[in-house]
Design an enzyme around this catalytic site. Structure first.
Site, PDB file in Angstrom:
ATOM      1  N   GLY A   1      45.519  42.340  34.956  1.00 45.27           N
ATOM      2  CA  GLY A   1      46.700  43.209  35.272  1.00 45.27           C
ATOM      3  C   GLY A   1      48.104  41.817  35.752  1.00 45.27           C
ATOM      4  O   GLY A   1      49.276  42.803  36.078  1.00 45.27           O
TER       5      GLY A   1
ATOM      6  N   ASN B   1      45.465  37.611  29.925  1.00 49.26           N
ATOM      7  CA  ASN B   1      45.486  39.054  28.625  1.00 49.26           C
ATOM      8  C   ASN B   1      45.805  40.611  29.552  1.00 49.26           C
ATOM      9  O   ASN B   1      45.773  41.191  30.235  1.00 49.26           O
ATOM     10  CB  ASN B   1      43.709  39.385  29.374  1.00 49.26           C
ATOM     11  CG  ASN B   1      43.387  40.461  27.875  1.00 49.26           C
ATOM     12  OD1 ASN B   1      43.757  40.789  27.469  1.00 49.26           O
ATOM     13  ND2 ASN B   1      42.407  41.425  27.935  1.00 49.26           N
ATOM     14  N   TRP B   2      47.274  40.551  28.633  1.00 50.02           N
ATOM     15  CA  TRP B   2      47.681  41.813  28.038  1.00 50.02           C
ATOM     16  C   TRP B   2      47.514  43.015  28.295  1.00 50.02           C
ATOM     17  O   TRP B   2      48.083  44.428  28.069  1.00 50.02           O
ATOM     18  CB  TRP B   2      49.199  41.899  27.549  1.00 50.02           C
ATOM     19  CG  TRP B   2      50.000  40.515  28.621  1.00 50.02           C
ATOM     20  CD1 TRP B   2      50.136  39.850  28.980  1.00 50.02           C
ATOM     21  CD2 TRP B   2      51.676  40.559  27.252  1.00 50.02           C
ATOM     22  NE1 TRP B   2      50.665  38.917  29.285  1.00 50.02           N
ATOM     23  CE2 TRP B   2      52.218  39.153  28.415  1.00 50.02           C
ATOM     24  CE3 TRP B   2      52.108  40.568  26.292  1.00 50.02           C
ATOM     25  CZ2 TRP B   2      53.257  38.866  27.521  1.00 50.02           C
ATOM     26  CZ3 TRP B   2      53.414  40.462  26.368  1.00 50.02           C
ATOM     27  CH2 TRP B   2      53.831  39.291  26.803  1.00 50.02           C
ATOM     28  N   LYS B   3      46.073  43.334  26.922  1.00 51.62           N
ATOM     29  CA  LYS B   3      45.470  43.706  26.757  1.00 51.62           C
ATOM     30  C   LYS B   3      46.321  45.836  26.084  1.00 51.62           C
ATOM     31  O   LYS B   3      47.187  44.820  25.386  1.00 51.62           O
ATOM     32  CB  LYS B   3      44.982  44.999  28.201  1.00 51.62           C
ATOM     33  CG  LYS B   3      44.217  44.171  29.283  1.00 51.62           C
ATOM     34  CD  LYS B   3      43.267  44.832  30.079  1.00 51.62           C
ATOM     35  CE  LYS B   3      42.661  44.187  31.321  1.00 51.62           C
ATOM     36  NZ  LYS B   3      42.044  44.796  31.555  1.00 51.62           N
TER      37      LYS B   3
ATOM     38  N   GLU C   1      33.621  36.596  33.460  1.00 53.37           N
ATOM     39  CA  GLU C   1      34.749  38.034  34.270  1.00 53.37           C
ATOM     40  C   GLU C   1      33.328  38.655  34.609  1.00 53.37           C
ATOM     41  O   GLU C   1      33.160  39.623  33.700  1.00 53.37           O
ATOM     42  CB  GLU C   1      34.891  38.259  32.903  1.00 53.37           C
ATOM     43  CG  GLU C   1      36.825  37.398  32.743  1.00 53.37           C
ATOM     44  CD  GLU C   1      37.589  38.091  32.207  1.00 53.37           C
ATOM     45  OE1 GLU C   1      38.910  38.313  32.682  1.00 53.37           O
ATOM     46  OE2 GLU C   1      36.759  39.215  30.985  1.00 53.37           O
TER      47      GLU C   1
ATOM     48  N   GLY D   1      39.751  44.496  37.097  1.00 58.72           N
ATOM     49  CA  GLY D   1      40.827  45.278  37.019  1.00 58.72           C
ATOM     50  C   GLY D   1      40.547  47.037  37.774  1.00 58.72           C
ATOM     51  O   GLY D   1      40.848  47.782  38.012  1.00 58.72           O
TER      52      GLY D   1
ATOM     53  N   SER E   1      40.036  40.505  38.148  1.00 60.58           N
ATOM     54  CA  SER E   1      41.351  40.366  39.939  1.00 60.58           C
ATOM     55  C   SER E   1      41.856  39.258  40.434  1.00 60.58           C
ATOM     56  O   SER E   1      42.471  39.544  41.564  1.00 60.58           O
ATOM     57  CB  SER E   1      40.852  41.819  40.556  1.00 60.58           C
ATOM     58  OG  SER E   1      40.078  42.829  40.204  1.00 60.58           O
TER      59      SER E   1
ATOM     60  N   GLU F   1      35.437  44.849  27.576  1.00 61.77           N
ATOM     61  CA  GLU F   1      35.522  46.252  27.330  1.00 61.77           C
ATOM     62  C   GLU F   1      35.999  46.246  25.841  1.00 61.77           C
ATOM     63  O   GLU F   1      35.051  47.313  25.525  1.00 61.77           O
ATOM     64  CB  GLU F   1      37.958  46.362  27.514  1.00 61.77           C
ATOM     65  CG  GLU F   1      38.134  46.524  29.395  1.00 61.77           C
ATOM     66  CD  GLU F   1      39.310  46.415  29.379  1.00 61.77           C
ATOM     67  OE1 GLU F   1      40.181  45.770  28.805  1.00 61.77           O
ATOM     68  OE2 GLU F   1      38.845  45.494  30.773  1.00 61.77           O
TER      69      GLU F   1
ATOM     70  N   HIS G   1      35.690  40.142  24.763  1.00 65.15           N
ATOM     71  CA  HIS G   1      35.519  40.675  26.413  1.00 65.15           C
ATOM     72  C   HIS G   1      35.267  41.488  26.680  1.00 65.15           C
ATOM     73  O   HIS G   1      34.748  42.637  26.211  1.00 65.15           O
ATOM     74  CB  HIS G   1      37.265  40.960  26.430  1.00 65.15           C
ATOM     75  CG  HIS G   1      37.663  42.029  27.423  1.00 65.15           C
ATOM     76  ND1 HIS G   1      37.440  42.544  27.861  1.00 65.15           N
ATOM     77  CD2 HIS G   1      38.495  40.664  28.259  1.00 65.15           C
ATOM     78  CE1 HIS G   1      38.390  42.394  28.758  1.00 65.15           C
ATOM     79  NE2 HIS G   1      38.923  41.239  29.582  1.00 65.15           N
TER      80      HIS G   1
HETATM   81  C1  PEP Z   1      40.488  40.917  31.926  1.00 63.20           C
HETATM   82  O1  PEP Z   1      40.993  41.506  31.524  1.00 63.20           O
HETATM   83  O2  PEP Z   1      39.975  39.618  31.579  1.00 63.20           O
HETATM   84  C2  PEP Z   1      41.115  40.755  33.247  1.00 63.20           C
HETATM   85  C3  PEP Z   1      40.415  40.048  34.549  1.00 63.20           C
HETATM   86  O3  PEP Z   1      41.643  41.383  34.192  1.00 63.20           O
HETATM   87  P1  PEP Z   1      42.161  42.005  35.562  1.00 63.20           P
HETATM   88  O4  PEP Z   1      42.692  40.351  35.896  1.00 63.20           O
HETATM   89  O5  PEP Z   1      43.400  42.467  35.869  1.00 63.20           O
HETATM   90  O6  PEP Z   1      41.008  41.909  36.302  1.00 63.20           O
END
Ligand code: PEP
Length: 249
Positions: A235, A9-11, A167, A173, A213, A97, A95
């Site tokens: 990330g 997931n490049w956001k 998640e 993050g 993470s 976010e 997601h």
């Molecule tokens: C995500 O954006 O779905 C995610 C798990 O981010 P991160 O790996 O940065 O925690």
């Protein structure tokens, strides 16, 4: 046997030039990798270029979000028909976010899930508790509610392509990863809920990814848990070496 899916997931990161540089470096690193499925989720403006770069490769490309309507007066949104026409094959749905910052509810997640399934787009439905819910002992209830509402009206037959991503919001993050045991326990709750809703067979074959993470140095411990069928990586998916190392956990 559930084939693991490792998803990036490049956001809201990367310019087109940066996305191209990623693809040039990343594709050779994973070209021989057949053990797991690999999928990238860039932002919509990068999709055409990333799909073009990934053509003939073992890497699928999907969207981070879809609208539930097929088309219409929805300024700023992206429709499933547009994504399909570009060649996107997957989409994230719900997601955290999107839930946190864009008021996406379980009901909207449900509508989007129906739209993706209708058009043959593989949906990755994201669920997970916030820290206060975990600390209050509400994780199981939250996960069951999110899964039940997301899956409303979906039949066992239609549900087959669905992937779930667990998640925990407190791990996204933050650098704070769920331990493999905590993640596996949440996955068991989710799978049991899918079994209750859609039957044991659908539940046994549904992939449940862990996200929060995930890094090259913790990917093996997490994904080698029997209950964990891959990872959704934010990330650590932005750099080709780092994401390739996770793919090859
Ligand atoms: C995500 O954006 O779905 C995610 C798990 O981010 P991160 O790996 O940065 O925690």
């Amino acid at each position: 046997m559930r084939k693991a899916l490792i998803a990036a997931n490049w956001k809201m990161y990367k310019t087109p030039a940066e996305a191209k540089a990623f693809m040039d470096a990343f594709l050779p690193l994973v070209a021989a990798h057949t053990r797991d499925e690999i999928a990238l989720f860039p932002s919509p403006v990068l999709l055409a270029a990333v799909i073009e770069a990934a053509k003939e490769s073992n890497v699928a490309v999907g969207a981070q979000n879809i609208h539930f309507a097929e088309e219409g007066a929805y300024t700023g949104e992206t429709s499933v028909l547009q994504l399909k026409a570009l060649g996107a094959t997957h989409t994230l749905i719900g997601h955290s976010e999107r839930r946190q910052y864009f008021a996406e509810t379980d009901e909207i997640v449900n509508q989007k899930l129906h739209t993706a399934l209708k058009h043959g787009i593989v949906p990755i439905v994201c669920v997970g508790e916030v820290l206060a819910e975990r600390e209050a002992g509400e994780t199981g209830g939250v996960l069951k509610r999110q899964v039940t509402r997301a899956f409303g009206g979906v039949t066992a037959e239609a549900a087959k392509p669905i992937v779930i991503a667990y998640e925990p919001v407190w791990a996204i993050g933050t650098g704070r990863t769920a331990t493999p045991e905590i993640a596996a326990e949440a996955h068991r709750i989710i799978r049991a809920e899918v079994a209750r809703l859609l039957g044991a067979e659908v539940a046994a074959s549904m992939r449940i990814l862990y996200g929060g993470s995930v890094k090259p140095d913790n990917a093996t411990a997490l994904i080698s848990q029997e209950e964990i069928d891959g990872a959704l990586v934010g990330g650590a998916s932005l750099k080709p070496d780092s994401f390739a190392a996770i793919v090859k956990y």
